[in-house]
Design a protein around this motif. Sequence first.
Motif, PDB file in Angstrom:
ATOM      1  N   THR A 109       0.837  -1.196   0.000  1.00 47.88           N
ATOM      2  CA  THR A 109       0.000   0.000   0.000  1.00 47.88           C
ATOM      3  C   THR A 109       0.877   1.253   0.000  1.00 47.88           C
ATOM      4  OG1 THR A 109      -0.098   0.215   2.418  1.00 47.88           O
ATOM      5  CG2 THR A 109      -1.695  -1.263   1.378  1.00 47.88           C
ATOM      6  N   ARG A 125      -4.027   7.067   6.740  1.00 44.30           N
ATOM      7  CA  ARG A 125      -4.839   6.509   5.653  1.00 44.30           C
ATOM      8  C   ARG A 125      -3.929   5.925   4.586  1.00 44.30           C
ATOM      9  NH1 ARG A 125      -7.357  11.366   7.130  1.00 44.30           N
ATOM     10  NH2 ARG A 125      -9.431  11.068   8.057  1.00 44.30           N
ATOM     11  N   THR A 128      -4.708   1.156  -1.370  1.00 40.73           N
ATOM     12  CA  THR A 128      -4.249  -0.074  -2.017  1.00 40.73           C
ATOM     13  C   THR A 128      -4.149   0.180  -3.518  1.00 40.73           C
ATOM     14  OG1 THR A 128      -6.453  -0.973  -2.457  1.00 40.73           O
ATOM     15  CG2 THR A 128      -5.504  -1.410  -0.282  1.00 40.73           C
ATOM     16  N   THR A 133      -7.487  -4.669  -4.199  1.00 40.44           N
ATOM     17  CA  THR A 133      -8.239  -4.110  -3.089  1.00 40.44           C
ATOM     18  C   THR A 133      -8.248  -5.087  -1.917  1.00 40.44           C
ATOM     19  OG1 THR A 133      -9.667  -2.985  -4.663  1.00 40.44           O
ATOM     20  CG2 THR A 133     -10.483  -3.180  -2.429  1.00 40.44           C
ATOM     21  N   ILE A 155      -8.405  -2.186  11.611  1.00 43.81           N
ATOM     22  CA  ILE A 155      -8.834  -1.284  10.542  1.00 43.81           C
ATOM     23  C   ILE A 155      -9.993  -0.442  11.071  1.00 43.81           C
ATOM     24  CG2 ILE A 155      -9.719  -1.141   8.181  1.00 43.81           C
ATOM     25  CD1 ILE A 155      -8.587  -4.030   7.797  1.00 43.81           C
ATOM     26  N   SER A 157     -11.818   1.684   9.156  1.00 43.98           N
ATOM     27  CA  SER A 157     -12.771   2.036   8.101  1.00 43.98           C
ATOM     28  C   SER A 157     -13.705   0.878   7.796  1.00 43.98           C
ATOM     29  CB  SER A 157     -12.022   2.484   6.841  1.00 43.98           C
ATOM     30  OG  SER A 157     -10.922   1.634   6.574  1.00 43.98           O
ATOM     31  N   PRO A 159     -15.699  -1.895   5.397  1.00 37.51           N
ATOM     32  CA  PRO A 159     -15.309  -2.736   4.257  1.00 37.51           C
ATOM     33  C   PRO A 159     -15.794  -2.205   2.915  1.00 37.51           C
ATOM     34  CG  PRO A 159     -16.138  -4.093   6.045  1.00 37.51           C
ATOM     35  CD  PRO A 159     -16.412  -2.669   6.425  1.00 37.51           C
ATOM     36  N   GLY A 162     -12.653  -0.592   0.550  1.00 34.04           N
ATOM     37  CA  GLY A 162     -11.498  -1.485   0.605  1.00 34.04           C
ATOM     38  C   GLY A 162     -10.228  -0.918  -0.008  1.00 34.04           C
ATOM     39  N   LEU A 165      -7.967   2.656   3.328  1.00 38.56           N
ATOM     40  CA  LEU A 165      -7.972   2.051   4.659  1.00 38.56           C
ATOM     41  C   LEU A 165      -7.499   3.064   5.697  1.00 38.56           C
ATOM     42  CD1 LEU A 165      -6.238  -1.290   3.620  1.00 38.56           C
ATOM     43  CD2 LEU A 165      -8.697  -0.866   3.811  1.00 38.56           C
ATOM     44  N   GLU A 166      -8.193   3.087   6.828  1.00 35.04           N
ATOM     45  CA  GLU A 166      -7.835   4.048   7.883  1.00 35.04           C
ATOM     46  C   GLU A 166      -7.379   3.310   9.132  1.00 35.04           C
ATOM     47  OE1 GLU A 166     -10.220   7.623   8.369  1.00 35.04           O
ATOM     48  OE2 GLU A 166     -10.365   7.190  10.524  1.00 35.04           O
ATOM     49  N   PRO A 197      -6.586  -9.951   6.094  1.00 36.76           N
ATOM     50  CA  PRO A 197      -7.001  -9.542   7.442  1.00 36.76           C
ATOM     51  C   PRO A 197      -6.911 -10.697   8.429  1.00 36.76           C
ATOM     52  CG  PRO A 197      -8.943 -10.087   6.162  1.00 36.76           C
ATOM     53  CD  PRO A 197      -7.768 -10.271   5.244  1.00 36.76           C
ATOM     54  N   SER A 225     -15.392   0.760  12.705  1.00 34.08           N
ATOM     55  CA  SER A 225     -15.595  -0.094  11.538  1.00 34.08           C
ATOM     56  C   SER A 225     -16.897  -0.885  11.674  1.00 34.08           C
ATOM     57  CB  SER A 225     -14.402  -1.044  11.372  1.00 34.08           C
ATOM     58  OG  SER A 225     -14.543  -1.854  10.224  1.00 34.08           O
TER      59      SER A 225
END
Length: 337
Positions: A109, A125, A128, A133, A155, A157, A159, A162, A165-166, A197, A225
């Motif tokens: 990323t 942040r 990807t 993704t 994560i 954020s 889904p 994707g 990502l935060e 993940p 999330s």
Amino acid sequence: MKPTKIHSISVINADKVIECSESDSILTAGLRHGLAMHYECSNGTCGVCKAKLITGTIEKIKHHDYSLSADEVNNQAFLTCCHAPSTDIELELDLIGDVRQIPIQQIQTKIKDIHFINDNMAIVRLNTPRSQTLQFMAGQDVELSYKSVVSRYPIASCPCHGKALEFHIRKLDGDEFSHAIFTQILKTKAKVNLVGPKGIFVLKETSTKPMVFIAWDGGFAPIRSLVEHAFSLTMSNPVHFYWAYPAAETTPYLDNHAKSWQASMDDYHYQTIACEFDRSSKNDCHKVAKQIYNALDLTVVNQSEVYIAAPGEVLIYLGELLLKNGLNESQLIASPI
């Protein structure tokens, strides 16, 4: 300008109905509505997002390099990432039913931006690549690495995003990745390797019980999330969110964000819990757990699915208190941070 029409999409093998405009891909609409769809690239290269059209018509809205076989075409297969509905449609779609169905992914990323909220908390942040993704479920975490430095973070954020990502990264002694962030060794545009993940701290999507979310400080990340995924699913369950934080600080670090959820839900209750806690020294986790416990509406808690993201010791003590008070163990979903 001609208005964009909205059509309904019925996923007949999963008893789900969502809406999608003629200008959106079916994949985009599905993710936005919280469907756990299989996909990887989202640009027509991999073919993972295939579905079968049962009734209605669709329109190809972008080119795809992936080639469907003659049998697949004859069987009404298509790529959801490259097609939009032109009428109401019914389709068959393979959805992810369990976190164990999601493969561990390795993605390089790039840091999109870093926002330092204060001297020891940063919102990071990552983007990807378009071709890869991250597929994950709300509440899960990943390993982030830079050179030989590796740390694991939840994560923050939803889904449905994707590609963006935060992460909420606290400056901690012994966490070399956070040190690289706060000393600005890691900056915008730097490359960061991601593996994940991982974890099973996920939403009970079919439950009709109220939902109680309890976060200690940075435990807000996976809770955020989960809550925003519940939004996307339009779950009508009442939501009670308790956010514990050190009393020496004025408010939790994203207090206004937690308050803003009031506008998205009819039955949302938010309460902060100021705890006696000093980041610079070893603390009495039993005392912190008791402070959180004393602030809860225990009548509501016992009727709810209870999601807790807190340090391991706090989690153990708080869990024991809740179970002694009558909470069923099956209603307790917890993640150490």
